[in-house]
Design a protein around this motif. Sequence first.
Motif, mmCIF file in Angstrom:
data_model
loop_
_atom_site.group_PDB
_atom_site.id
_atom_site.type_symbol
_atom_site.label_atom_id
_atom_site.label_comp_id
_atom_site.label_asym_id
_atom_site.label_seq_id
_atom_site.Cartn_x
_atom_site.Cartn_y
_atom_site.Cartn_z
ATOM 1 N N LEU A 7 0.837 -1.195 0.000
ATOM 2 C CA LEU A 7 0.000 0.000 0.000
ATOM 3 C C LEU A 7 0.877 1.253 0.000
ATOM 4 O O LEU A 7 0.615 2.197 -0.742
ATOM 5 N N GLN A 8 1.915 1.213 0.814
ATOM 6 C CA GLN A 8 2.840 2.351 0.858
ATOM 7 C C GLN A 8 3.555 2.519 -0.493
ATOM 8 O O GLN A 8 3.734 3.634 -0.985
ATOM 9 N N ASP A 9 3.953 1.392 -1.083
ATOM 10 C CA ASP A 9 4.621 1.426 -2.393
ATOM 11 C C ASP A 9 3.706 2.021 -3.462
ATOM 12 O O ASP A 9 4.119 2.865 -4.249
ATOM 13 N N VAL A 10 2.468 1.549 -3.450
ATOM 14 C CA VAL A 10 1.492 2.045 -4.426
ATOM 15 C C VAL A 10 1.257 3.535 -4.195
ATOM 16 O O VAL A 10 1.179 4.317 -5.140
ATOM 17 N N SER A 11 1.168 3.945 -2.939
ATOM 18 C CA SER A 11 0.967 5.347 -2.604
ATOM 19 C C SER A 11 2.166 6.176 -3.088
ATOM 20 O O SER A 11 2.003 7.271 -3.639
ATOM 21 N N GLN A 12 3.364 5.617 -2.865
ATOM 22 C CA GLN A 12 4.579 6.303 -3.304
ATOM 23 C C GLN A 12 4.598 6.404 -4.832
ATOM 24 O O GLN A 12 4.925 7.451 -5.388
ATOM 25 N N GLN A 13 4.239 5.330 -5.529
ATOM 26 C CA GLN A 13 4.198 5.323 -6.993
ATOM 27 C C GLN A 13 3.169 6.337 -7.503
ATOM 28 O O GLN A 13 3.400 7.031 -8.492
ATOM 29 N N LYS A 14 2.049 6.425 -6.800
ATOM 30 C CA LYS A 14 1.011 7.378 -7.180
ATOM 31 C C LYS A 14 1.550 8.794 -7.072
ATOM 32 O O LYS A 14 1.362 9.619 -7.973
ATOM 33 N N LYS A 15 2.252 9.079 -5.949
ATOM 34 C CA LYS A 15 2.837 10.412 -5.770
ATOM 35 C C LYS A 15 3.846 10.718 -6.875
ATOM 36 O O LYS A 15 3.863 11.815 -7.438
ATOM 37 N N GLN A 16 4.687 9.727 -7.183
ATOM 38 C CA GLN A 16 5.694 9.914 -8.235
ATOM 39 C C GLN A 16 5.017 10.168 -9.590
ATOM 40 O O GLN A 16 5.428 11.049 -10.349
ATOM 41 N N THR A 17 3.993 9.396 -9.859
ATOM 42 C CA THR A 17 3.265 9.543 -11.124
ATOM 43 C C THR A 17 2.602 10.913 -11.204
ATOM 44 O O THR A 17 2.645 11.569 -12.249
ATOM 45 N N GLU A 18 2.008 11.353 -10.096
ATOM 46 C CA GLU A 18 1.385 12.676 -10.070
ATOM 47 C C GLU A 18 2.431 13.766 -10.277
ATOM 48 O O GLU A 18 2.183 14.751 -10.979
ATOM 49 N N GLN A 19 3.617 13.579 -9.661
ATOM 50 C CA GLN A 19 4.697 14.552 -9.823
ATOM 51 C C GLN A 19 5.163 14.579 -11.284
ATOM 52 O O GLN A 19 5.375 15.643 -11.859
ATOM 53 N N GLN A 20 5.297 13.382 -11.876
ATOM 54 C CA GLN A 20 5.702 13.299 -13.286
ATOM 55 C C GLN A 20 4.665 13.978 -14.178
ATOM 56 O O GLN A 20 5.016 14.690 -15.123
ATOM 57 N N LEU A 21 3.407 13.738 -13.859
ATOM 58 C CA LEU A 21 2.319 14.345 -14.629
ATOM 59 C C LEU A 21 2.393 15.870 -14.525
ATOM 60 O O LEU A 21 2.251 16.581 -15.520
ATOM 61 N N HIS A 22 2.645 16.342 -13.299
ATOM 62 C CA HIS A 22 2.792 17.783 -13.076
ATOM 63 C C HIS A 22 3.982 18.327 -13.874
ATOM 64 O O HIS A 22 3.886 19.373 -14.534
ATOM 65 N N ASP A 23 5.117 17.602 -13.825
ATOM 66 C CA ASP A 23 6.317 18.026 -14.556
ATOM 67 C C ASP A 23 6.053 18.068 -16.063
ATOM 68 O O ASP A 23 6.430 19.023 -16.746
ATOM 69 N N VAL A 24 5.408 17.034 -16.573
ATOM 70 C CA VAL A 24 5.096 16.965 -18.011
ATOM 71 C C VAL A 24 4.161 18.111 -18.388
ATOM 72 O O VAL A 24 4.324 18.737 -19.440
#
Length: 102
Positions: A7-24
């Motif tokens: 769950l923590q990993d998925v949450s971390q991946q979600k945050k990373q993905t959201e950050q990548q989306l923001h960066d893009v």
Amino acid sequence: EQTEQQLQDVSQQKKQTEQQLHDVSQQKEQTEQQLRDVKEQGEKQLLEMRHFLKKTEQQLHDMSQQKEQIEQQLQDVRQQKADMKEQIDVYEKRLQATESML
């Protein structure tokens, strides 16, 4: 505990993905702005080039007119020269006739 870690990993991946989306998204905005800037600069340069071309064409036209005027003046001077030469010839003939009478 494994599920909690996942769950923590998925949450971390979600945050990373959201950050990548923001960066893009930011990169997209920057790229679009750069595109607008380049387009604006290109249009400005095109206007300047058109203005320069128009000015150059006008100068060329003016110079062509000046050339025509100079050629006409030259023709007039040649005609005046021919007329004066003709007058001189007439005076010389009169002078010779007068001298022969004396």
